[in-house]
Design a protein around this motif. Sequence first.
Motif, PDB file in Angstrom:
ATOM      1  N   MET A   1       5.196  61.606 -18.018  1.00  0.00           N
ATOM      2  CA  MET A   1       5.573  63.040 -20.061  1.00  0.00           C
ATOM      3  C   MET A   1       5.677  64.380 -18.849  1.00  0.00           C
ATOM      4  O   MET A   1       6.790  64.521 -18.934  1.00  0.00           O
ATOM      5  CB  MET A   1       4.564  62.859 -20.829  1.00  0.00           C
ATOM      6  CG  MET A   1       4.654  63.736 -22.086  1.00  0.00           C
ATOM      7  SD  MET A   1       5.977  63.548 -23.118  1.00  0.00           S
ATOM      8  CE  MET A   1       6.572  63.825 -24.043  1.00  0.00           C
ATOM      9  N   ALA A   2       4.708  64.932 -17.498  1.00  0.00           N
ATOM     10  CA  ALA A   2       4.889  65.693 -17.289  1.00  0.00           C
ATOM     11  C   ALA A   2       6.375  65.936 -16.843  1.00  0.00           C
ATOM     12  O   ALA A   2       6.908  66.484 -16.023  1.00  0.00           O
ATOM     13  CB  ALA A   2       3.830  65.973 -16.635  1.00  0.00           C
ATOM     14  N   MET A   3       6.321  64.952 -16.005  1.00  0.00           N
ATOM     15  CA  MET A   3       7.743  64.847 -14.973  1.00  0.00           C
ATOM     16  C   MET A   3       8.948  64.967 -15.951  1.00  0.00           C
ATOM     17  O   MET A   3       9.673  65.450 -15.556  1.00  0.00           O
ATOM     18  CB  MET A   3       7.346  62.917 -14.358  1.00  0.00           C
ATOM     19  CG  MET A   3       8.792  63.356 -12.693  1.00  0.00           C
ATOM     20  SD  MET A   3       8.851  61.910 -12.418  1.00  0.00           S
ATOM     21  CE  MET A   3       9.951  61.888 -11.246  1.00  0.00           C
ATOM     22  N   LEU A   4       9.060  64.549 -16.974  1.00  0.00           N
ATOM     23  CA  LEU A   4      10.403  64.504 -17.934  1.00  0.00           C
ATOM     24  C   LEU A   4      10.025  65.529 -18.309  1.00  0.00           C
ATOM     25  O   LEU A   4      11.663  66.190 -18.203  1.00  0.00           O
ATOM     26  CB  LEU A   4       9.763  63.030 -18.826  1.00  0.00           C
ATOM     27  CG  LEU A   4      10.817  63.654 -20.035  1.00  0.00           C
ATOM     28  CD1 LEU A   4      12.467  62.696 -19.490  1.00  0.00           C
ATOM     29  CD2 LEU A   4      10.573  62.685 -21.079  1.00  0.00           C
ATOM     30  N   LYS A   5       9.194  66.424 -18.699  1.00  0.00           N
ATOM     31  CA  LYS A   5       9.434  67.809 -18.797  1.00  0.00           C
ATOM     32  C   LYS A   5       9.542  68.897 -17.747  1.00  0.00           C
ATOM     33  O   LYS A   5      10.677  69.509 -18.044  1.00  0.00           O
ATOM     34  CB  LYS A   5       8.079  68.740 -19.795  1.00  0.00           C
ATOM     35  CG  LYS A   5       7.304  68.234 -21.277  1.00  0.00           C
ATOM     36  CD  LYS A   5       6.318  68.746 -20.833  1.00  0.00           C
ATOM     37  CE  LYS A   5       5.526  67.755 -22.203  1.00  0.00           C
ATOM     38  NZ  LYS A   5       4.101  68.818 -23.397  1.00  0.00           N
ATOM     39  N   ARG A   6       9.261  68.319 -16.904  1.00  0.00           N
ATOM     40  CA  ARG A   6       9.819  69.514 -15.423  1.00  0.00           C
ATOM     41  C   ARG A   6      11.158  68.992 -14.885  1.00  0.00           C
ATOM     42  O   ARG A   6      12.505  69.456 -14.919  1.00  0.00           O
ATOM     43  CB  ARG A   6       8.975  68.789 -13.973  1.00  0.00           C
ATOM     44  CG  ARG A   6       9.193  69.416 -13.186  1.00  0.00           C
ATOM     45  CD  ARG A   6       8.998  69.163 -11.301  1.00  0.00           C
ATOM     46  NE  ARG A   6       8.597  70.089 -10.881  1.00  0.00           N
ATOM     47  CZ  ARG A   6       8.702  70.662 -10.012  1.00  0.00           C
ATOM     48  NH1 ARG A   6       6.799  70.342 -10.102  1.00  0.00           N
ATOM     49  NH2 ARG A   6       8.598  71.332  -8.959  1.00  0.00           N
ATOM     50  N   ILE A   7      11.668  67.339 -15.476  1.00  0.00           N
ATOM     51  CA  ILE A   7      13.474  67.167 -15.156  1.00  0.00           C
ATOM     52  C   ILE A   7      13.624  67.880 -16.783  1.00  0.00           C
ATOM     53  O   ILE A   7      14.812  69.006 -15.583  1.00  0.00           O
ATOM     54  CB  ILE A   7      13.327  65.728 -15.547  1.00  0.00           C
ATOM     55  CG1 ILE A   7      13.225  64.916 -14.731  1.00  0.00           C
ATOM     56  CG2 ILE A   7      15.007  65.592 -15.568  1.00  0.00           C
ATOM     57  CD1 ILE A   7      12.567  63.345 -14.312  1.00  0.00           C
ATOM     58  N   VAL A   8      13.641  67.835 -17.817  1.00  0.00           N
ATOM     59  CA  VAL A   8      14.146  69.300 -18.922  1.00  0.00           C
ATOM     60  C   VAL A   8      14.538  70.495 -18.389  1.00  0.00           C
ATOM     61  O   VAL A   8      15.072  70.889 -18.184  1.00  0.00           O
ATOM     62  CB  VAL A   8      13.530  68.301 -19.703  1.00  0.00           C
ATOM     63  CG1 VAL A   8      14.373  69.506 -21.096  1.00  0.00           C
ATOM     64  CG2 VAL A   8      13.674  67.037 -20.234  1.00  0.00           C
ATOM     65  N   TRP A   9      13.234  70.576 -17.636  1.00  0.00           N
ATOM     66  CA  TRP A   9      12.927  72.515 -17.429  1.00  0.00           C
ATOM     67  C   TRP A   9      13.771  72.566 -16.204  1.00  0.00           C
ATOM     68  O   TRP A   9      15.040  73.023 -16.307  1.00  0.00           O
ATOM     69  CB  TRP A   9      12.039  72.405 -17.257  1.00  0.00           C
ATOM     70  CG  TRP A   9      11.336  74.099 -16.697  1.00  0.00           C
ATOM     71  CD1 TRP A   9      11.460  74.555 -15.129  1.00  0.00           C
ATOM     72  CD2 TRP A   9      11.728  75.102 -17.955  1.00  0.00           C
ATOM     73  NE1 TRP A   9      11.664  76.264 -15.494  1.00  0.00           N
ATOM     74  CE2 TRP A   9      11.886  76.662 -16.528  1.00  0.00           C
ATOM     75  CE3 TRP A   9      11.828  75.171 -19.253  1.00  0.00           C
ATOM     76  CZ2 TRP A   9      12.318  77.721 -16.913  1.00  0.00           C
ATOM     77  CZ3 TRP A   9      12.335  77.008 -19.262  1.00  0.00           C
ATOM     78  CH2 TRP A   9      12.663  77.621 -18.005  1.00  0.00           C
ATOM     79  N   VAL A  10      14.262  71.893 -15.475  1.00  0.00           N
ATOM     80  CA  VAL A  10      15.188  71.607 -14.154  1.00  0.00           C
ATOM     81  C   VAL A  10      16.523  71.684 -14.494  1.00  0.00           C
ATOM     82  O   VAL A  10      17.374  72.123 -13.952  1.00  0.00           O
ATOM     83  CB  VAL A  10      15.199  70.996 -12.625  1.00  0.00           C
ATOM     84  CG1 VAL A  10      16.038  70.867 -11.761  1.00  0.00           C
ATOM     85  CG2 VAL A  10      13.596  71.006 -12.487  1.00  0.00           C
ATOM     86  N   THR A  11      17.020  70.640 -15.758  1.00  0.00           N
ATOM     87  CA  THR A  11      18.201  70.184 -16.316  1.00  0.00           C
ATOM     88  C   THR A  11      18.602  71.758 -17.075  1.00  0.00           C
ATOM     89  O   THR A  11      19.730  71.972 -16.063  1.00  0.00           O
ATOM     90  CB  THR A  11      18.367  69.745 -17.068  1.00  0.00           C
ATOM     91  OG1 THR A  11      18.218  68.264 -15.956  1.00  0.00           O
ATOM     92  CG2 THR A  11      19.655  69.298 -17.453  1.00  0.00           C
ATOM     93  N   VAL A  12      17.715  72.716 -17.230  1.00  0.00           N
ATOM     94  CA  VAL A  12      18.173  73.705 -18.120  1.00  0.00           C
ATOM     95  C   VAL A  12      18.520  74.890 -17.677  1.00  0.00           C
ATOM     96  O   VAL A  12      19.702  75.952 -17.691  1.00  0.00           O
ATOM     97  CB  VAL A  12      16.840  74.325 -18.783  1.00  0.00           C
ATOM     98  CG1 VAL A  12      17.563  75.678 -20.233  1.00  0.00           C
ATOM     99  CG2 VAL A  12      17.202  72.642 -20.227  1.00  0.00           C
ATOM    100  N   ILE A  13      18.043  75.017 -16.137  1.00  0.00           N
ATOM    101  CA  ILE A  13      18.329  75.450 -15.683  1.00  0.00           C
ATOM    102  C   ILE A  13      19.597  76.201 -14.381  1.00  0.00           C
ATOM    103  O   ILE A  13      19.842  76.695 -14.646  1.00  0.00           O
ATOM    104  CB  ILE A  13      16.705  76.385 -14.295  1.00  0.00           C
ATOM    105  CG1 ILE A  13      15.156  76.805 -15.385  1.00  0.00           C
ATOM    106  CG2 ILE A  13      17.548  76.608 -13.451  1.00  0.00           C
ATOM    107  CD1 ILE A  13      13.619  76.415 -13.870  1.00  0.00           C
ATOM    108  N   VAL A  14      19.453  74.529 -14.375  1.00  0.00           N
ATOM    109  CA  VAL A  14      20.867  74.448 -13.467  1.00  0.00           C
ATOM    110  C   VAL A  14      21.818  75.029 -14.258  1.00  0.00           C
ATOM    111  O   VAL A  14      22.969  75.059 -13.483  1.00  0.00           O
ATOM    112  CB  VAL A  14      20.052  73.355 -12.547  1.00  0.00           C
ATOM    113  CG1 VAL A  14      22.036  73.053 -12.098  1.00  0.00           C
ATOM    114  CG2 VAL A  14      20.256  72.372 -11.613  1.00  0.00           C
ATOM    115  N   ALA A  15      21.614  74.029 -15.928  1.00  0.00           N
ATOM    116  CA  ALA A  15      22.761  74.229 -16.086  1.00  0.00           C
ATOM    117  C   ALA A  15      23.008  75.492 -16.919  1.00  0.00           C
ATOM    118  O   ALA A  15      24.571  75.616 -16.659  1.00  0.00           O
ATOM    119  CB  ALA A  15      22.635  73.826 -17.861  1.00  0.00           C
TER     120      ALA A  15
END
Length: 79
Positions: free
Chosen positions: A1-15
């Motif tokens: 779950m923590a990895m998924l949250k990190r992926i979402v966070w990085v995706t938002v930053i890049v977007a």
Amino acid sequence: MAMLKRIVWVTVIVALMCLSSGYYVLCKEEEETLRILLEIKESFEEDPQNVLDEWSVDNPSFCSWRGVSCSDATLFIKW
């Protein structure tokens, strides 16, 4: 779950970087985009499902990487 949250966070930053006017050029420059994506990959402590295996300098066609989609003007990361 923590990895998924990190992926979402990085995706938002890049977007957000790609959508803001000051970073628009960043998404058009392939070399810079490749470097940033590889830095994002390195920021993960774990990748237990090997989602990022094809994210490599040996495979610089990042538009073909799992989770990455490109259009003429923008880079998208999807999960």
